[in-house]
Write a protein that holds these residues in place. Sequence first.
Motif, short mmCIF file in Angstrom:
data_model
loop_
_atom_site.label_atom_id
_atom_site.label_comp_id
_atom_site.label_asym_id
_atom_site.label_seq_id
_atom_site.Cartn_x
_atom_site.Cartn_y
_atom_site.Cartn_z
N PRO A 262 0.79 -1.23 0.00
CA PRO A 262 0.00 0.00 0.00
C PRO A 262 0.82 1.28 0.00
O PRO A 262 0.34 2.32 -0.44
N GLN A 263 2.06 1.21 0.47
CA GLN A 263 2.90 2.41 0.49
C GLN A 263 4.29 2.15 -0.08
O GLN A 263 5.26 2.81 0.29
N GLU A 264 4.39 1.21 -1.00
CA GLU A 264 5.69 0.91 -1.61
C GLU A 264 5.48 0.42 -3.04
O GLU A 264 4.63 -0.43 -3.30
N THR A 265 6.26 0.99 -3.95
CA THR A 265 6.15 0.65 -5.37
C THR A 265 7.54 0.60 -5.98
O THR A 265 8.43 1.35 -5.59
N LYS A 266 7.74 -0.30 -6.93
CA LYS A 266 8.98 -0.34 -7.70
C LYS A 266 8.63 -0.21 -9.19
O LYS A 266 7.49 -0.42 -9.60
N SER A 267 9.63 0.14 -9.98
CA SER A 267 9.44 0.18 -11.42
C SER A 267 10.68 -0.37 -12.11
O SER A 267 11.80 -0.26 -11.61
N PHE A 268 10.45 -0.97 -13.27
CA PHE A 268 11.50 -1.49 -14.13
C PHE A 268 11.29 -0.83 -15.48
O PHE A 268 10.36 -1.18 -16.22
N SER A 269 12.12 0.16 -15.79
CA SER A 269 11.93 0.94 -17.01
C SER A 269 13.01 0.65 -18.04
O SER A 269 14.19 0.54 -17.70
N LEU A 270 12.59 0.57 -19.29
CA LEU A 270 13.50 0.40 -20.42
C LEU A 270 13.38 1.64 -21.29
O LEU A 270 12.33 1.87 -21.90
N LEU A 271 14.43 2.42 -21.34
CA LEU A 271 14.46 3.64 -22.15
C LEU A 271 15.26 3.38 -23.42
O LEU A 271 16.40 2.92 -23.36
N PHE A 272 14.67 3.68 -24.57
CA PHE A 272 15.33 3.51 -25.85
C PHE A 272 15.56 4.87 -26.49
O PHE A 272 14.63 5.67 -26.61
N LEU A 273 16.80 5.13 -26.87
CA LEU A 273 17.18 6.43 -27.38
C LEU A 273 17.75 6.32 -28.79
O LEU A 273 18.44 5.36 -29.13
N LYS A 274 17.47 7.33 -29.60
CA LYS A 274 18.14 7.52 -30.89
C LYS A 274 19.22 8.58 -30.65
O LYS A 274 18.95 9.78 -30.73
N LEU A 275 20.41 8.14 -30.35
CA LEU A 275 21.48 9.06 -29.98
C LEU A 275 22.31 9.45 -31.20
O LEU A 275 22.67 8.58 -32.02
N PRO A 276 22.67 10.73 -31.32
CA PRO A 276 23.52 11.18 -32.44
C PRO A 276 24.99 10.87 -32.16
O PRO A 276 25.84 11.76 -32.08
N LEU A 277 25.29 9.58 -32.02
CA LEU A 277 26.65 9.12 -31.71
C LEU A 277 27.03 8.01 -32.66
O LEU A 277 26.16 7.31 -33.21
N PRO A 278 28.32 7.77 -32.88
CA PRO A 278 28.76 6.71 -33.79
C PRO A 278 28.34 5.33 -33.29
O PRO A 278 28.28 5.08 -32.08
N GLN A 279 28.07 4.42 -34.23
CA GLN A 279 27.58 3.10 -33.88
C GLN A 279 28.57 2.31 -33.04
O GLN A 279 28.17 1.52 -32.17
N TRP A 280 29.88 2.52 -33.26
CA TRP A 280 30.87 1.76 -32.49
C TRP A 280 30.79 2.09 -31.00
O TRP A 280 31.14 1.25 -30.15
N LEU A 281 30.28 3.27 -30.67
CA LEU A 281 30.14 3.64 -29.28
C LEU A 281 28.84 3.12 -28.68
O LEU A 281 28.75 2.90 -27.46
N LEU A 282 27.85 2.90 -29.53
CA LEU A 282 26.54 2.46 -29.06
C LEU A 282 26.41 0.96 -28.93
O LEU A 282 25.40 0.45 -28.43
N SER A 283 27.43 0.23 -29.37
CA SER A 283 27.39 -1.23 -29.26
C SER A 283 28.76 -1.74 -28.81
O SER A 283 29.73 -0.99 -28.75
N GLY A 284 28.83 -3.00 -28.49
CA GLY A 284 30.09 -3.56 -28.05
C GLY A 284 30.36 -3.30 -26.58
O GLY A 284 29.46 -2.92 -25.81
#
Length: 374
Positions: A262-284
């Motif tokens: 009644p007075q406690e909640t959790k959340s599990f959030s997945l945020l997906f971004l289109k970042l203006p960064l090179p692909q090698w930095l966004l993976s690996g």
Amino acid sequence: MEASAVLKGQPIYRRARAVGINPNYWYPIFWADQVRSGEVVSAQIWDTSLAVYRDAQGIVHTVEDACPHKGVELHRGEVHGNNLVCPYHGWEFDSQGSCVGIPYFPKEQKLPCAQARTYPTQEAYGIIWVFPGAVELAEQHPLPEVPQYGQPGWFMVRIPGHFQAHFSICNENTMDVFHGFLHKDLQGWYDPKLLNLKQDDHGVAADYQVSYDGFLSKLLGLGKKGSDSATRTVSIRYRYPHYATALESVSSLYLMRLPVGPQETKSFSLLFLKLPLPQWLLSGPLARVLEKVILNTVFIKFLHQDVEMMESEQRNYSIDPKRNYVEVNPAIIALQRVIVGQYENLEKLPKSQQETSKESPIPPSQEVSNGMLV
């Protein structure tokens, strides 16, 4: 149904602060990597205590956290192969909850009909999910869809949340884009406008127009060339009991809600971004490092400010549940109708499908008519 997008003062729907959950949905309980093979941990879904374990084959199982022999908490036990062993007398239960061994029984002696209650469990999107309601309804309620998960071009950031507040308060925070004022020191959004609003028995759909400026606009690549400011549409889709929001193909957020009590909640959030960064930095190997940097330098700061407000709201509600408030955002009123309606719909189900939902006391004087407290 269509709902009015006009802002006007209305009494807050206090009943939403007192209802329990509809248990006949899938709820997240852990990130998948939080439960290792051979490990047993405890969890709660609206005061229902659970023991969660991953067996020798890597499969996750969930049982009621009470041994059917003496009621001892099973999360204190051990995992033996694919079975869970009670820490008190060593009674052993298989993945279906049946007692399959008692260490001090002769091999030829018949075992008692001791059955631990089990719950449908599955893994998806790097999250462990449990269905605390009627087992026969589990297949009728699919998990939320997260189409961006594992897809190239999207950078995923996991955002955990833990709040000492009723889940309705937390849900209203997510629906309420008008609280950008709170985040002004973080260069959050401003000048919000509610454009469209729809509600049915299962959820709320709201579209807001918001403006961004400063580093957040740069991070998300919102501004036009030569400008750091931008105006975009934020779409919020609440499908009980979870959220999906989108910022015009620039980002998407999937917020999975876990009402602990009644007075406690959790959340599990997945945020997906289109970042203006090179692909090698966004993976690996550098991707997880970048995820932590973005989470800790940007989004956790926003979350902490929200947590302070939600927990402050809960404290004052707990002090005086009968205090009157005025709400002007019709999206919040619509959300409250859904939350209350989902709980009240349990009364229409057979008793066997209602048993796992425990409600908080609701004063008899708090009657509701047309979504309004009277």
